[in-house]
Design a protein around this motif. Structure first.
Motif, mmCIF file in Angstrom:
data_model
loop_
_atom_site.group_PDB
_atom_site.id
_atom_site.type_symbol
_atom_site.label_atom_id
_atom_site.label_comp_id
_atom_site.label_asym_id
_atom_site.label_seq_id
_atom_site.Cartn_x
_atom_site.Cartn_y
_atom_site.Cartn_z
ATOM 1 N N LYS A 631 4.650 -7.521 1.042
ATOM 2 C CA LYS A 631 4.598 -8.063 2.785
ATOM 3 C C LYS A 631 5.305 -7.966 3.829
ATOM 4 N N ALA A 632 5.101 -7.834 4.985
ATOM 5 C CA ALA A 632 5.836 -8.167 5.977
ATOM 6 C C ALA A 632 5.945 -9.953 6.707
ATOM 7 N N ARG A 633 6.687 -10.261 6.461
ATOM 8 C CA ARG A 633 6.353 -11.953 6.428
ATOM 9 C C ARG A 633 8.244 -12.327 7.653
ATOM 10 N N ALA A 634 7.618 -13.486 7.866
ATOM 11 C CA ALA A 634 9.495 -14.011 9.068
ATOM 12 C C ALA A 634 9.245 -15.051 8.168
ATOM 13 N N ASN A 635 10.822 -15.346 8.980
ATOM 14 C CA ASN A 635 11.340 -16.686 8.443
ATOM 15 C C ASN A 635 10.762 -17.559 8.592
ATOM 16 N N LYS A 636 12.107 -19.277 8.789
ATOM 17 C CA LYS A 636 10.946 -20.175 9.252
ATOM 18 C C LYS A 636 11.783 -20.095 11.078
ATOM 19 N N LYS A 637 12.463 -19.377 11.021
ATOM 20 C CA LYS A 637 13.013 -19.577 12.966
ATOM 21 C C LYS A 637 11.712 -18.131 13.550
ATOM 22 N N GLY A 638 10.842 -17.385 12.693
ATOM 23 C CA GLY A 638 9.810 -16.804 13.208
ATOM 24 C C GLY A 638 10.302 -15.281 13.235
ATOM 25 N N GLU A 639 10.950 -15.263 12.835
ATOM 26 C CA GLU A 639 11.911 -13.559 12.891
ATOM 27 C C GLU A 639 11.840 -13.314 11.232
ATOM 28 N N ALA A 640 11.322 -11.570 11.706
ATOM 29 C CA ALA A 640 10.663 -10.409 10.494
ATOM 30 C C ALA A 640 11.952 -10.578 9.564
ATOM 31 N N ARG A 641 10.923 -10.908 8.130
ATOM 32 C CA ARG A 641 11.941 -10.645 7.011
ATOM 33 C C ARG A 641 12.130 -9.258 6.338
ATOM 34 N N PRO A 642 13.110 -9.049 6.097
ATOM 35 C CA PRO A 642 13.140 -7.821 5.334
ATOM 36 C C PRO A 642 12.199 -7.772 3.904
ATOM 37 N N ILE A 643 11.400 -6.717 4.087
ATOM 38 C CA ILE A 643 10.517 -6.508 2.857
ATOM 39 C C ILE A 643 10.677 -5.886 1.475
ATOM 40 N N SER A 644 10.020 -7.182 0.753
ATOM 41 C CA SER A 644 9.969 -7.230 -0.458
ATOM 42 C C SER A 644 10.422 -5.598 -0.783
ATOM 43 N N GLU A 645 11.477 -4.454 -1.528
ATOM 44 C CA GLU A 645 10.247 -3.418 -2.333
ATOM 45 C C GLU A 645 11.698 -3.724 -3.899
ATOM 46 N N PHE A 646 10.849 -2.621 -4.547
ATOM 47 C CA PHE A 646 10.472 -3.025 -6.092
ATOM 48 C C PHE A 646 10.442 -1.333 -6.686
ATOM 49 N N ARG A 647 10.617 -1.121 -7.416
ATOM 50 C CA ARG A 647 10.571 -0.137 -8.885
ATOM 51 C C ARG A 647 10.121 -0.150 -9.762
ATOM 52 N N LEU A 648 9.035 -0.040 -10.468
ATOM 53 C CA LEU A 648 9.093 -0.357 -11.396
ATOM 54 C C LEU A 648 7.531 0.348 -12.498
ATOM 55 N N ILE A 649 7.850 -0.193 -13.596
ATOM 56 C CA ILE A 649 5.908 0.253 -14.450
ATOM 57 C C ILE A 649 5.455 -0.914 -14.628
ATOM 58 N N PHE A 650 3.962 -1.148 -14.295
ATOM 59 C CA PHE A 650 3.468 -2.350 -15.186
ATOM 60 C C PHE A 650 2.490 -1.781 -16.675
ATOM 61 N N LEU A 651 1.739 -2.939 -17.298
ATOM 62 C CA LEU A 651 1.560 -2.645 -18.018
ATOM 63 C C LEU A 651 0.488 -3.886 -17.754
ATOM 64 N N SER A 652 -1.203 -3.061 -18.264
ATOM 65 C CA SER A 652 -2.334 -4.027 -17.717
ATOM 66 C C SER A 652 -3.410 -4.081 -18.493
ATOM 67 N N SER A 653 -4.304 -4.619 -18.666
ATOM 68 C CA SER A 653 -5.550 -4.581 -19.173
ATOM 69 C C SER A 653 -6.935 -5.430 -19.665
ATOM 70 N N GLY A 654 -7.422 -4.764 -19.445
ATOM 71 C CA GLY A 654 -9.096 -5.664 -19.238
ATOM 72 C C GLY A 654 -10.158 -5.326 -19.733
ATOM 73 N N GLU A 655 -11.290 -5.140 -19.916
ATOM 74 C CA GLU A 655 -13.110 -5.344 -20.025
ATOM 75 C C GLU A 655 -13.003 -4.118 -19.410
ATOM 76 N N ILE A 656 -12.706 -3.685 -18.024
ATOM 77 C CA ILE A 656 -13.250 -2.695 -17.290
ATOM 78 C C ILE A 656 -12.176 -2.757 -16.684
ATOM 79 N N GLY A 657 -11.903 -1.049 -15.260
ATOM 80 C CA GLY A 657 -10.893 -0.038 -14.845
ATOM 81 C C GLY A 657 -10.657 -0.965 -13.869
ATOM 82 N N LEU A 658 -9.734 -0.695 -12.984
ATOM 83 C CA LEU A 658 -9.832 -0.537 -11.376
ATOM 84 C C LEU A 658 -10.746 -0.748 -10.036
ATOM 85 N N GLU A 659 -11.645 0.791 -10.576
ATOM 86 C CA GLU A 659 -12.692 1.163 -9.750
ATOM 87 C C GLU A 659 -13.592 0.239 -10.007
#
Length: 809
Positions: A631-659
């Protein structure tokens, strides 16, 4: 060490062989050096050449010619072709000239024996009760050689109190020049390949137990005093009963081969010998023992202050101090605390360069110099005043853009526990109250009247060492950052960069753990995965994660769904064993999720139990992970922080799917366009009536097999990713080229199952995973057959497509 020999005409460089064995020195027409066939610490091997060029070997501790020969060959110090030019000295006639004929040295066309001495004899630890009692006569061979009896026999125990090994000491061994020396030899109880059991002078396998181990474990709340050598340990016990006294086997010669784990989290005092070896020993113990607090008891200060010895001889230790009258001068109420100092390694002492007008006192407190006017004389005098307890600036730190400068401070709290503070330089602005608050909370003692001097001290410190802060793991140019202590570089595999690296991720704590070897992982989890498509696919995905950026692939997740208790979590745990990190849950905050993503950048993130999070939170988290930005966020001075970016694979589990999960929301949300491609849902049930399993490898039932996999996942961790990252960083261009070829081959061999954009995008992801798996198999990292990863990825693609078509219908 290996030596090169001519294959046609064997010539022995006895100087090189002797130096390779250690402690080599000229002796007669040859050399004296350490014997490789026993645990030698003082040169007992004579090596020379006969008149006919034959290599002559003689161990004065009694090792046979065959044992010496086989060990030299095992260490690659002799060529295979040399066995017809080796000779054993004959003992029948001491005056026989060594010509290689008659009763002199004989040619010895011995067979090549691969086993070392320790491989021939298996140490029996602990020593069984029925074993012959160990006594002076057990060492009869050395008693005769040294012409004296042992002065002491020191037992080493296992944690349970059984005998592990004895160390035997001889003092007063007379030399030819009239001087005397000491010798120590290890003895263990062994069994040979014929089943015979006996005592032998040979060291036990590492890691060695600490001396006095049962007492260390019994007195778990007492401070441990580490000295150098068993003699000193025994002499000190009665003098300082408030301490548990210990040492390591072979004293200062092999602390790295000692198991120091019983001292983890303990209060420790190190009193090493007064010489260079002692300093190195103390520094090594300091690094290995992981104590809660570690202090030094400098023997030179004891000698000067209590015994009045100003000229301290090299090697002086506590046992010497006791012989010089330490016991008599010690008052019963004397507290050693006055002589204890925070332990300082030699490298740290040499690295300290304090600003002008600052210094350390004897107790490592920081002092500053002031000039005060003498009221009586009217002259200005220099005086040193207390500024703070131990605090030193070790590194200047900045981020990748050379902004956000900071200092790394090393401090010792009031218990002597070493801590580190990463202090932004901005804390030196203003009145310094924030800085004082932080230091006080960490246990630093401050001079409150000199806050401005404290700020000046930290600001003026300019250490040469540099640190660079990063806000995520993963690729930095052609280097890969797995953790602050694990960096992979093409120039020096698994090496740390010249400057220290800091992962400056809010809430981040390094969880990388490496346990066991790659071979052990392959023999257990790698083999057990065979025939289990869901587990194999998770392993392949875990290896593919660092290559998404290299191949410019978008983030995506793999979600195993199905009823409870069918083994979904096991697929995640096996994949997690590759990366040696923690398994997280879906239930987390936005900020924490971003920190997790940045700490898994260019890697694998594992999220278990989709059911634990609400529909809206699941939607936001899945979108963030798939999109690769926070998310876009501000620092203590109210200035915009750089948006975090990342690249990854995530593994997940659950009894149901996302839909299905999104349908639980108030507005009955629907899955977003493209999300089905970045959140690939796979039925966890493999359809064989055993949940996720298709092959339980001979175990009684799936539950037992799952327990075995879970235990192995905890026991063997991190070794596969260590080898994998080392391989792809060291040979990145070659790796990428070959994986591209494998990917194209898979795409050609597996045409589209359905002509649709989303299906094609998933097919291309499967192609990359298949290629990565095949490359890992080809390079010996995965113990599977060629073609197995390709088949698995095809099988999973079909399972996904069937699931997708079922939903559409």
């Amino acid at each position: 060490m290996s030596l090169n020999f001519s294959s046609t005409n064997t010539r022995y460089d006895i100087e090189s062989i002797a130096k390779a064995l250690g402690k080599a020195s000229p002796s007669g027409s040859g050399y004296a050096c350490l014997c490789p066939a026993h645990d030698d610490h003082n040169p007992s091997l004579s090596i020379s050449l006969g008149n006919d060029g034959k290599l002559l070997l003689k161990c004065f501790a009694g090792c046979s010619f065959e044992n010496i020969l086989q060990t030299l060959h095992h260490q690659n110090l002799l060529p295979d072709s040399s066995y017809n030019t080796l000779s054993a000295p004959q003992a029948s006639n001491k005056n026989t000239r060594q010509t290689g004929q008659g009763s002199g040295p004989q040619s010895s066309p011995l067979p090549v024996v691969k086993k070392t001495l320790k491989e021939q004899y298996k140490a029996i630890i602990p020593v069984p009760e029925e074993a012959p009692a160990f006594c002076e006569s057990t060492c009869e061979g050395y008693n005769k050689k040294f012409a004296c009896h042992p002065s002491a026999i020191y037992p080493y125990y296992t944690a349970d109190g059984g005998i592990a090994q004895y160390m035997v000491r001889w003092d007063g061994i007379l030399q030819k020049d009239g001087t005397t020396k000491k010798e120590t030899r290890p003895y263990v109880y062994v069994q040979n390949d014929k089943g015979r059991k006996f005592w032998i002078s040979m060291g036990m396998p590492a890691l060695y137990p600490l001396y006095n181990l049962p007492e260390i474990l019994k007195r778990s709340g007492d401070t441990v005093l580490v000295v150098e050598g068993e003699k000193t340990a025994e002499r000190v016990k009665s003098l300082f009963p408030e301490y548990v006294v210990t040492t390591s086997m072979y004293g200062g010669k092999s602390p790295h081969q000692t198991d120091w784990s019983p001292l983890k989290g303990r209060n420790i005092v190190i009193c090493a010998d007064f010489d260079e070896v002692g300093q190195q020993y103390g520094d090594t113990v300091y690094q290995l023992c992981e104590g809660k607090s570690i202090h030094s008891l400098p023997i030179q200060k004891i000698a000067k202050d209590l015994l009045g010895i100003m000229d301290i001889p090299p090697g002086y230790d506590l046992a010497d101090a006791i012989e010089d009258g330490l016991k008599e001068v010690l008052d019963p109420n004397t507290c050693l605390d006055h002589y204890l100092f925070p332990y300082m390694r030699q490298i740290d002492k040499e690295a300290q360069s304090l600003p002008k007008n600052f210094r350390f006192d004897d107790r490592q407190n920081v002092q500053f110099m002031v000039k005060e006017k003498n009221k009586e004389t009217g002259e200005w005098e220099e005086k040193w005043k207390f500024l703070c307890s131990y605090l030193v600036v070790t590194h200047c730190m900045r981020d990748g853009k050379s902004d956000d400068w900071a200092r790394i401070l090393k401090i010792l709290d009031q218990d002597g526990v070493q801590k580190e503070l990463r202090m932004p330089m901005s804390l030196l602005a203003g009145d310094g109250s924030v800085l004082k608050e932080k230091l006080l909370s960490l246990g630093v003692i401050l001079n409150f009247a000199a806050t401005h001097i404290l700020k000046q001290y930290i600001g003026l410190c300019q250490p040469k060492a540099r640190a660079r802060a990063f806000d995520k793991t993963g690729w930095d140019g052609n280097c890969y950052i797995l953790s602050e202590h694990k960096i992979y570089s093409p120039d020096d595999k698994n090496s740390q960069k010249k400057e220290r690296l800091i992962l400056n991720i809010e809430g981040y704590t390094s969880t990388f753990e490496q346990k066991g070897t790659l071979k052990e992982w392959q023999q257990t989890l790698g083999n057990y995965a065979i025939g289990n498509s869901r587990i194999q696919f998770s392993i392949i995905a875990a290896l593919a994660a660092p290559l998404l950026r290299v191949f410019d692939e978008d983030n995506f997740g793999i979600h195993y769904f199905g009823s409870s208790s069918i083994g979904k979590s096991i697929t995640l745990q096996v994949a997690n064993s590759i990366w040696g990190k923690k398994v997280h849950t879906w239930r987390t905050t936005d900020n924490a999720a971003e920190s997790l993503a940045r700490s898994s950048n260019d890697g694998l993130l594992i999220l278990d139990e989709l059911s634990q999070v609400g529909a809206d939170a699941a939607d936001a988290l899945a979108y963030m992970l798939g999109n690769g930005s926070g998310k876009a966020r501000a620092n203590k001075k109210g200035e915009a922080r750089p948006i975090s970016e990342f690249r990854l694979i995530f593994l997940s589990s659950g009894e149901i799917g996302l839909e299905s999960k999104l349908s639980e929301s108030k507005g009955r949300k629907k899955i977003k366009a493209g999300q089905t491609v970045r959140f690939i849902e796979i039925p966890a049930d493999a359809g064989k009536g055993m949940g996720v399993f298709e092959n339980i490898h001979g175990f009684d039932h799936p539950g037992k097999f799952a327990e075995v996999l879970k235990e192995a996942s905890l026991q063997y961790r991190g070794s596969l990713i260590d080898a994998w990252l080392g391989l792809i960083t060291e040979n990145q261009e070659t790796v990428v080229s070959q994986i591209k070829d494998l990917r194209q081959r898979w795409i050609y061999d597996h045409p589209p199952l359905k002509k649709e954009g989303q299906v094609e995008r998933v097919r291309l992801k499967m192609a990359l995973l298949a290629a990565v798996g095949e490359y890992a198999v080809t390079n010996g990292l995965l113990p599977w057959q060629d073609g197995e990863p390709s088949r698995i990825c095809r099988q999973i693609l079909e399972a996904w497509l069937t699931r997708t078509m079922d939903k559409e219908s």
